[in-house]
Every structure is written in structure tokens, then in C-alpha cells.
Design an enzyme around this catalytic site. Structure first.
Site, PDB file in Angstrom:
ATOM      1  N   GLY A 200      40.493 -60.011 -31.420  1.00  0.00           N
ATOM      2  CA  GLY A 200      40.070 -59.666 -30.066  1.00  0.00           C
ATOM      3  C   GLY A 200      38.900 -58.709 -30.063  1.00  0.00           C
ATOM      4  CE1 TYR A 202      36.140 -62.731 -26.884  1.00  0.00           C
ATOM      5  CE2 TYR A 202      37.529 -61.091 -25.810  1.00  0.00           C
ATOM      6  CZ  TYR A 202      37.373 -62.339 -26.402  1.00  0.00           C
ATOM      7  OH  TYR A 202      38.443 -63.179 -26.510  1.00  0.00           O
ATOM      8  CG  ASP A 245      37.132 -71.418 -38.959  1.00  0.00           C
ATOM      9  OD1 ASP A 245      38.072 -71.410 -38.116  1.00  0.00           O
ATOM     10  OD2 ASP A 245      36.233 -72.285 -38.976  1.00  0.00           O
ATOM     11  CD  GLN A 246      43.292 -70.195 -35.388  1.00  0.00           C
ATOM     12  OE1 GLN A 246      42.913 -69.753 -34.315  1.00  0.00           O
ATOM     13  NE2 GLN A 246      44.558 -70.400 -35.621  1.00  0.00           N
ATOM     14  CG  ASP A 268      46.469 -63.824 -29.436  1.00  0.00           C
ATOM     15  OD1 ASP A 268      46.183 -64.769 -28.677  1.00  0.00           O
ATOM     16  OD2 ASP A 268      46.342 -62.635 -29.102  1.00  0.00           O
ATOM     17  CG  HIS A 271      44.772 -69.553 -28.047  1.00  0.00           C
ATOM     18  ND1 HIS A 271      45.881 -69.146 -28.744  1.00  0.00           N
ATOM     19  CD2 HIS A 271      44.198 -68.428 -27.539  1.00  0.00           C
ATOM     20  CE1 HIS A 271      45.977 -67.827 -28.655  1.00  0.00           C
ATOM     21  NE2 HIS A 271      44.967 -67.373 -27.954  1.00  0.00           N
TER      22      HIS A 271
HETATM   23  C1  SAM Z   1      42.695 -63.693 -27.611  1.00  0.00           C
HETATM   24  S1  SAM Z   1      41.703 -62.879 -28.785  1.00  0.00           S
HETATM   25  C2  SAM Z   1      42.920 -62.017 -29.732  1.00  0.00           C
HETATM   26  C3  SAM Z   1      43.540 -60.907 -28.989  1.00  0.00           C
HETATM   27  C4  SAM Z   1      44.412 -59.981 -29.778  1.00  0.00           C
HETATM   28  N1  SAM Z   1      45.297 -60.668 -30.689  1.00  0.00           N
HETATM   29  C5  SAM Z   1      45.247 -59.130 -28.835  1.00  0.00           C
HETATM   30  O1  SAM Z   1      46.409 -59.442 -28.590  1.00  0.00           O
HETATM   31  O2  SAM Z   1      44.686 -58.167 -28.334  1.00  0.00           O
HETATM   32  C6  SAM Z   1      41.246 -64.231 -29.794  1.00  0.00           C
HETATM   33  C7  SAM Z   1      40.434 -63.869 -31.023  1.00  0.00           C
HETATM   34  O3  SAM Z   1      40.426 -65.019 -31.861  1.00  0.00           O
HETATM   35  C8  SAM Z   1      39.189 -65.054 -32.540  1.00  0.00           C
HETATM   36  N2  SAM Z   1      38.928 -66.448 -32.987  1.00  0.00           N
HETATM   37  C9  SAM Z   1      38.426 -67.482 -32.269  1.00  0.00           C
HETATM   38  N3  SAM Z   1      38.334 -68.581 -33.029  1.00  0.00           N
HETATM   39  C10 SAM Z   1      38.794 -68.258 -34.262  1.00  0.00           C
HETATM   40  C11 SAM Z   1      38.916 -68.951 -35.482  1.00  0.00           C
HETATM   41  N4  SAM Z   1      38.568 -70.245 -35.598  1.00  0.00           N
HETATM   42  N5  SAM Z   1      39.419 -68.301 -36.556  1.00  0.00           N
HETATM   43  C12 SAM Z   1      39.775 -66.986 -36.464  1.00  0.00           C
HETATM   44  N6  SAM Z   1      39.666 -66.268 -35.315  1.00  0.00           N
HETATM   45  C13 SAM Z   1      39.165 -66.882 -34.235  1.00  0.00           C
HETATM   46  C14 SAM Z   1      38.188 -64.558 -31.513  1.00  0.00           C
HETATM   47  O4  SAM Z   1      37.039 -64.066 -32.146  1.00  0.00           O
HETATM   48  C15 SAM Z   1      38.981 -63.497 -30.774  1.00  0.00           C
HETATM   49  O5  SAM Z   1      38.722 -62.236 -31.341  1.00  0.00           O
END
Ligand code: SAM
Length: 398
Positions: A200, A202, A245-246, A268, A271
Site C-alpha cells: 500500500g 501511493y 510481482d505476485q 492484499d 486482486h
Molecule cells: C490495497 S494495497 C495494499 C494495502 C495494505 N495491505 C493495507 O492493508 O494497508 C495494494 C498494493 O498491492 C501492490 N501491488 C499491485 N500489483 C501487485 C503485484 N502484481 N505484485 C505485488 N504487489 C502488487 C500495490 O502496489 C499496492 O501497494
């Protein structure tokens, strides 16, 4: 010994015999250990509420040595650690504690009563201007309370922690922390390893609210976060922000080999439904037996732009489709015919708990056998009893 290894060993000292701690001090020295503990205390401290600025000392004693940290508490600003040589310090209170008592307080079991373990030297020097005495007295008392708030393994509930650190897991669009409280309670006193995908934050905000929340909640936990963006500036004791990267299963496996296995993994991240499946397939093997895999934001299973199906029945390649498959896997013993070999999830998923938009998957040994088929009509016949079939009323079906 790396700083992470030292920190982890200290967390284990919370339930180990004193000799473990003594050996660790011999290896690493009181200064290094004191610095880790002071850092932990600072992380756990409430916001200062003192009305007048105060300098207060935390003194950690061991074998005739003292590690002292002087903290400056100024209303409305974060607590500052003063440099050892800072001559501006006017210490109004010294809180002294034996190293082993502090380790117990920070990493020992929850709900243990601690009293009388601090030596409290309150206002060692008379203030020069006596008219300031009432203010100084009050502020010194308040500052001590703030310092003591950090010297405990107790923590507020996850809802409050979520709001405190700015996570969206409670009190916005999501109402997850009530479920986390239920499922995480039994891990709370353990030296868990937790991985959360998605840190999370930005633009200029580095993020990490939920990682801090887990660090505070799991007082002995080592917390790892994974994000597409470099957030290593968040790194601190017991908290590691990793980049990756997930959607890349190889990268996930490498990470898990290095930092796992984990007691708890939380997804998280993006998604994207495909990412949720790829991450689960790659990482579930790295959840410890007795551990949990959590998937948040299941709503995207119904969002075509995230690879979901609009409903009412989600496709197998969505996150909700994955959960439905896991419910089947959990019941593999009931399949007819029985599978010749069992998949990993058939062997190791022992619980699937779903709530609105969040699921908890339990890992263990899924070895329960089915109710034998002969328990049906054959058994009744053998007993010469009326079978359930014969006992049915006309027109009644099975
Ligand atoms: C909803 S935020 C997470 C919020 C945090 N877990 C919280 O509860 O405060 C989603 C995060 O996933 C990361 N993200 C997006 N795509 C991703 C990927 N393919 N692999 C890893 N992280 C990713 C984004 O950069 C962002 O920081």
C-alpha cells in the site's frame, strides 16, 4: 549475526530460559541488544500527551552495565531519541529495568502481570525556576506513562490499530479486522512469520500501514511485505518490505525459500484473479502446517476488468472459483470414485472460512475418512432392521 537474526532471537528469549538471553548478550553485546529493545519500545509507544516538553531516560541494566536511551517528548511531535552527546538534555525521569524483565515485557506471553520491575527516579533535580514545578511534575508523569505504554506486549484491538496506522482493513469499505481478530487470536503469542502481499501507499506516501499493524499485534512476529514497488525505506526491526510481482510464481518461490515458511500469508495485492490463483499455487506450499492463507477483496471475482465473472456463479478461474474448488478438495474423501492420487490442496486444506470479500484457508493434514458406504442400507439389512429405503413414505425421495 544479521540485525534480523538478532531481533528474531530476542523475540524467542521471551519464553526461553534466562541462559539464552545471557548467551545472546555475550554474542551481540548489551549496546546492540539495548538498541533493538529501545527501538521496539519506541514503536509501541502511544503518542506523547505531555503538555510541556520533557526528556526522559530508559535505562536497561545487565551484569553491571547500563544501556541508556534519552527520549525527548514534545507535544504534537513524534518522540525523538537524543544523541548520547546531546548536552541540551535535561532528564526529568529515569526508568530503569533489568534487561531480562524488559525482554519479558516485550516478547513474553500476553496478559502477564508486571509490577515493580522498574526503578523510577522521578525528578532527580529540582527545577531551577520553582514556578514551573507544577507543569514539570504533570508533564513528567505523562511522559512516563507514554514510555510505559511502549513497554508491553499488550496492544489495542485490530480495528483501532488499522485506524491508527491508516490501513483500509476497517472502518472504510472493508470490515475485515473482526474476522482477523477471530482467526489470528491463537497465533498472537507465537513467534510467527507473516507475509502480506500488497504494502500500500501511493505517490509520496510510502505505505505499510497493515505491516505496522501486524508488527504491533504480533508482538513476537517477523513481518514481511511484498510489493511491485520498492518500499524498502519502510524496513525496520521485525518488518521487511520486499520487492516483487505476485504474478511471477518463480519469484514468489524464491522469496518463500529465503524468508519462509510462513505461519500466515495474506494476499492484499493486485486482486487480479489470475494473480490471486498464481500466488496461492506458488505460496500455499510455504504455509506451515497449522497456518493460514488469507485472500482479501473477493469482490473482484465478480469484476470482469479484474478477470472475474459478473455472477451469479463465478468461473473456476476466479478467486471465488478457487475457494469453491478448495471446498471440494476438503471433501475429497467423499468423492466416488475416490481419486487415485490426491492433489496438495486435497491433502492439506483443512478449513475454508469465507466471509463477505475475505477468506481464511487453514492448512493441516486432511486425513479424515468418509462415512463408510456400508453404513447406508447394507448395515440396516444386516441387522434385519427396516432399511431407511423401506421406511420411507410413498413418494418420499432420498
Ligand atoms: C490495497 S494495497 C495494499 C494495502 C495494505 N495491505 C493495507 O492493508 O494497508 C495494494 C498494493 O498491492 C501492490 N501491488 C499491485 N500489483 C501487485 C503485484 N502484481 N505484485 C505485488 N504487489 C502488487 C500495490 O502496489 C499496492 O501497494
Amino acid at each position: 549475526m544479521t540485525p534480523d537474526q538478532l531481533t528474531e532471537r530476542l523475540t524467542l528469549c521471551g519464553t526461553a530460559p534466562d541462559s539464552e538471553l545471557a548467551a545472546l548478550v555475550k554474542e551481540a553485546g548489551l549496546e546492540q541488544i539495548g538498541a533493538v529493545l529501545a527501538d521496539e519500545v519506541l514503536f509501541r509507544c502511544d503518542e506523547p500527551v505531555n503538555t510541556t516538553p520533557v526528556d526522559i531516560a530508559l535505562e536497561i541494566l545487565h551484569g553491571g552495565e547500563t544501556h541508556r536511551v534519552v527520549l525527548r517528548m514534545v507535544p504534537g511531535t513524534p518522540i525523538r531519541v537524543l544523541d548520547g552527546g546531546d548536552t541540551s538534555a535535561v532528564i526529568r525521569r529515569h526508568l530503569r529495568i533489568e534487561l531480562s524483565d524488559l525482554v519479558q515485557r516485550l516478547y513474553g506471553p500476553l496478559h502477564r502481570q508486571h509490577s515493580g520491575d522498574f526503578t523510577d527516579i522521578f525528578l532527580p533535580d529540582r527545577p531551577e525556576n520553582l514556578s514551573e514545578l507544577p507543569d514539570i511534575l504533570k508533564a513528567t508523569h505523562q511522559a512516563g506513562g507514554t514510555l510505559l505504554s511502549g513497554c508491553t506486549s499488550e496492544a489495542p484491538g485490530l480495528g483501532s490499530l488499522s485506524v491508527k496506522y491508516g490501513s483500509d482493513k476497517w472502518a472504510s469499505f472493508h470490515w475485515y479486522t473482526q474476522h482477523y481478530e477471530n482467526h489470528f487470536a491463537k497465533y498472537r503469542d507465537r513467534p510467527v512469520r507473516v507475509l502480506e502481499i500488497g504494502i500500500g501507499g501511493y505517490a509520496a506516501d510510502l505505505g505499510g500501514p497493515s505491516l505496522k499493524m501486524w508488527k504491533r499485534y504480533f508482538h513476537r512476529g517477523m513481518i514481511f511485505g511484498l510489493d511491485l514497488f520498492d518500499k524498502s525505506a519502510l524496513n525496520q526491526n521485525r518488518l521487511n518490505a520486499l520487492t516483487g510481482d505476485q504474478g511471477n510464481p518463480e519469484g514468489l518461490r524464491e522469496l518463500a525459500e529465503k524468508y519462509g515458511p510462513f505461519d500466515i500469508i495474506i494476499d492484499d495485492g493486485s486482486h487480479e484473479n489470475e494473480h490471486v490463483r498464481v500466488s496461492f499455487d506458488a505460496l500455499f506450499p510455504y504455509v506451515k502446517p497449522g497456518g493460514l492463507y488469507v485472500i482479501e477483496d473477493l469482490q473482484t471475482a465478480y469484476w470482469p476488468r479484474f478477470g472475474g465473472t459478473p455472477g451469479p456463479v463465478t468461473a473456476p478461474d476466479t478467486s471465488v472459483g478457487l475457494l469453491k474448488r478448495l471446498v471440494d478438495d476438503l471433501h475429497y474423501a467423499e468423492f466416488d470414485p475416490k481419486p487415485e492420487s490426491r492433489s496438495l490442496t486435497q491433502q492439506q486444506v483443512i478449513g475454508v472460512h469465507t466471509y463477505h470479500n475475505i477468506a481464511f484457508i487453514e492448512k493441516g493434514v486432511n486425513g479424515e475418512t468418509s462415512i463408510p458406504a456400508w453404513m447406508d442400507d447394507e448395515a440396516w439389512k444386516a441387522l434385519g432392521a427396516i432399511t431407511p429405503e423401506e421406511g420411507r413414505l410413498e413418494g418420499e425421495s432420498r
